[in-house]
Design a protein around this motif. Structure first.
Motif, PDB file in Angstrom:
ATOM      1  N   LYS A  36      -1.591  -4.982 -13.104  1.00  0.00           N
ATOM      2  CA  LYS A  36      -0.561  -6.000 -13.285  1.00  0.00           C
ATOM      3  C   LYS A  36       0.771  -5.542 -12.692  1.00  0.00           C
ATOM      4  O   LYS A  36       1.482  -6.321 -12.049  1.00  0.00           O
ATOM      5  CB  LYS A  36      -0.416  -6.285 -14.783  1.00  0.00           C
ATOM      6  CG  LYS A  36       0.532  -7.383 -15.138  1.00  0.00           C
ATOM      7  CD  LYS A  36       0.553  -7.603 -16.635  1.00  0.00           C
ATOM      8  CE  LYS A  36       1.493  -8.708 -17.038  1.00  0.00           C
ATOM      9  NZ  LYS A  36       1.529  -8.906 -18.487  1.00  0.00           N
ATOM     10  N   LYS A  39       0.726  -5.777  -8.834  1.00  0.00           N
ATOM     11  CA  LYS A  39       0.806  -7.158  -8.367  1.00  0.00           C
ATOM     12  C   LYS A  39       2.229  -7.693  -8.476  1.00  0.00           C
ATOM     13  O   LYS A  39       2.736  -8.346  -7.559  1.00  0.00           O
ATOM     14  CB  LYS A  39      -0.163  -8.039  -9.145  1.00  0.00           C
ATOM     15  CG  LYS A  39      -1.615  -7.771  -8.785  1.00  0.00           C
ATOM     16  CD  LYS A  39      -2.552  -8.621  -9.595  1.00  0.00           C
ATOM     17  CE  LYS A  39      -4.006  -8.274  -9.265  1.00  0.00           C
ATOM     18  NZ  LYS A  39      -4.949  -9.033 -10.086  1.00  0.00           N
ATOM     19  N   SER A  40       2.905  -7.415  -9.607  1.00  0.00           N
ATOM     20  CA  SER A  40       4.283  -7.890  -9.772  1.00  0.00           C
ATOM     21  C   SER A  40       5.213  -7.201  -8.777  1.00  0.00           C
ATOM     22  O   SER A  40       6.132  -7.822  -8.250  1.00  0.00           O
ATOM     23  CB  SER A  40       4.760  -7.680 -11.201  1.00  0.00           C
ATOM     24  OG  SER A  40       4.872  -6.304 -11.484  1.00  0.00           O
ATOM     25  N   LEU A  42       4.364  -6.090  -5.751  1.00  0.00           N
ATOM     26  CA  LEU A  42       4.112  -6.660  -4.425  1.00  0.00           C
ATOM     27  C   LEU A  42       4.743  -8.048  -4.289  1.00  0.00           C
ATOM     28  O   LEU A  42       5.280  -8.386  -3.238  1.00  0.00           O
ATOM     29  CB  LEU A  42       2.608  -6.717  -4.156  1.00  0.00           C
ATOM     30  CG  LEU A  42       1.921  -5.356  -4.005  1.00  0.00           C
ATOM     31  CD1 LEU A  42       0.410  -5.526  -3.895  1.00  0.00           C
ATOM     32  CD2 LEU A  42       2.470  -4.599  -2.811  1.00  0.00           C
ATOM     33  N   LYS A  43       4.696  -8.854  -5.357  1.00  0.00           N
ATOM     34  CA  LYS A  43       5.342 -10.164  -5.326  1.00  0.00           C
ATOM     35  C   LYS A  43       6.844 -10.019  -5.152  1.00  0.00           C
ATOM     36  O   LYS A  43       7.481 -10.767  -4.406  1.00  0.00           O
ATOM     37  CB  LYS A  43       5.050 -10.939  -6.614  1.00  0.00           C
ATOM     38  CG  LYS A  43       3.668 -11.520  -6.667  1.00  0.00           C
ATOM     39  CD  LYS A  43       3.473 -12.311  -7.949  1.00  0.00           C
ATOM     40  CE  LYS A  43       2.050 -12.833  -8.063  1.00  0.00           C
ATOM     41  NZ  LYS A  43       1.845 -13.564  -9.323  1.00  0.00           N
ATOM     42  N   GLN A  44       7.423  -9.035  -5.844  1.00  0.00           N
ATOM     43  CA  GLN A  44       8.857  -8.794  -5.747  1.00  0.00           C
ATOM     44  C   GLN A  44       9.223  -8.373  -4.326  1.00  0.00           C
ATOM     45  O   GLN A  44      10.229  -8.814  -3.786  1.00  0.00           O
ATOM     46  CB  GLN A  44       9.273  -7.718  -6.744  1.00  0.00           C
ATOM     47  CG  GLN A  44      10.744  -7.421  -6.743  1.00  0.00           C
ATOM     48  CD  GLN A  44      11.091  -6.274  -7.682  1.00  0.00           C
ATOM     49  OE1 GLN A  44      10.229  -5.537  -8.111  1.00  0.00           O
ATOM     50  NE2 GLN A  44      12.367  -6.131  -7.976  1.00  0.00           N
ATOM     51  N   GLN A  45       8.408  -7.539  -3.708  1.00  0.00           N
ATOM     52  CA  GLN A  45       8.654  -7.101  -2.338  1.00  0.00           C
ATOM     53  C   GLN A  45       8.594  -8.288  -1.380  1.00  0.00           C
ATOM     54  O   GLN A  45       9.407  -8.390  -0.468  1.00  0.00           O
ATOM     55  CB  GLN A  45       7.624  -6.045  -1.923  1.00  0.00           C
ATOM     56  CG  GLN A  45       7.854  -4.701  -2.562  1.00  0.00           C
ATOM     57  CD  GLN A  45       9.162  -4.092  -2.128  1.00  0.00           C
ATOM     58  OE1 GLN A  45      10.212  -4.350  -2.713  1.00  0.00           O
ATOM     59  NE2 GLN A  45       9.122  -3.288  -1.108  1.00  0.00           N
ATOM     60  N   GLU A  46       7.624  -9.194  -1.577  1.00  0.00           N
ATOM     61  CA  GLU A  46       7.512 -10.370  -0.718  1.00  0.00           C
ATOM     62  C   GLU A  46       8.743 -11.260  -0.846  1.00  0.00           C
ATOM     63  O   GLU A  46       9.240 -11.795   0.147  1.00  0.00           O
ATOM     64  CB  GLU A  46       6.260 -11.165  -1.080  1.00  0.00           C
ATOM     65  CG  GLU A  46       4.971 -10.486  -0.673  1.00  0.00           C
ATOM     66  CD  GLU A  46       3.738 -11.236  -1.150  1.00  0.00           C
ATOM     67  OE1 GLU A  46       3.890 -12.348  -1.709  1.00  0.00           O
ATOM     68  OE2 GLU A  46       2.634 -10.705  -0.967  1.00  0.00           O
ATOM     69  N   LYS A  47       9.248 -11.421  -2.061  1.00  0.00           N
ATOM     70  CA  LYS A  47      10.454 -12.232  -2.273  1.00  0.00           C
ATOM     71  C   LYS A  47      11.654 -11.625  -1.554  1.00  0.00           C
ATOM     72  O   LYS A  47      12.436 -12.327  -0.933  1.00  0.00           O
ATOM     73  CB  LYS A  47      10.761 -12.363  -3.763  1.00  0.00           C
ATOM     74  CG  LYS A  47       9.833 -13.285  -4.504  1.00  0.00           C
ATOM     75  CD  LYS A  47      10.215 -13.367  -5.969  1.00  0.00           C
ATOM     76  CE  LYS A  47       9.232 -14.219  -6.748  1.00  0.00           C
ATOM     77  NZ  LYS A  47       9.565 -14.255  -8.176  1.00  0.00           N
ATOM     78  N   SER A  50      11.201 -12.130   2.254  1.00  0.00           N
ATOM     79  CA  SER A  50      11.392 -13.519   2.675  1.00  0.00           C
ATOM     80  C   SER A  50      12.850 -13.942   2.537  1.00  0.00           C
ATOM     81  O   SER A  50      13.330 -14.785   3.284  1.00  0.00           O
ATOM     82  CB  SER A  50      10.491 -14.456   1.880  1.00  0.00           C
ATOM     83  OG  SER A  50      10.870 -14.454   0.522  1.00  0.00           O
TER      84      SER A  50
END
Length: 143
Positions: A36, A39-40, A42-47, A50
């Motif tokens: 978990k 995953k959180s 990696l999502k933060q890195q994508e944000k 972007s």
């Protein structure tokens, strides 16, 4: 600023920077890529990735942030703070890894000499002693 280094073994290395007593402390943690936390992260890195290209518009007529204020903004950006308790825990974990005593401590704490085992033993003895004394008191009350 958190960083990631994906590896072939299905692990993700998470590096976070904290502020502790005025100095910068980097915490590196390796977690499973399916966890978990990974995953959180990696999502933060994508944000962050972007949002970075859109933050500096290239269209003429739109004011860009001035050089000095953006530079001061980067320097003055607040880092997440670390408490003394968290820092002590981090130092203890690093010490155990450096000295190679993780397994030794696990074995020692599991055996008869462990603090938790001793505490449980003393609690059981105290409970038995109370029951014995209670039985004696009750037997004396009813002739």
């Amino acid at each position: 600023k958190p960083q990631e280094k994906p590896k072939d073994s299905g692990k993700v290395t998470i590096t976070k920077t904290f502020d502790f007593a005025g100095e910068e402390v980097k915490v590196t943690k390796e977690v499973d890529s399916n966890s978990k936390e990974a995953k959180s992260f990696l999502k933060q890195q994508e944000k962050l990735q972007s949002a970075a290209p859109g933050s500096l518009p290239t269209v003429s007529g739109v004011k860009r942030p001035s050089g000095m204020s953006s530079l001061l903004g980067k320097i003055g950006a607040k880092k997440q703070k670390m408490s003394t308790l968290e820092k002590s825990k981090l130092d203890w974990e690093n010490f155990k890894e450096e000295e190679g005593i993780v397994e030794e401590l696990a074995i020692h704490n599991r055996g008869k000499d462990g603090y938790i085992e001793r505490k449980a033993f003393l609690e059981r003895v105290d409970h038995r002693q109370f029951e014995i004394e209670r039985d004696i008191r009750l037997s004396r009350m009813k002739p």
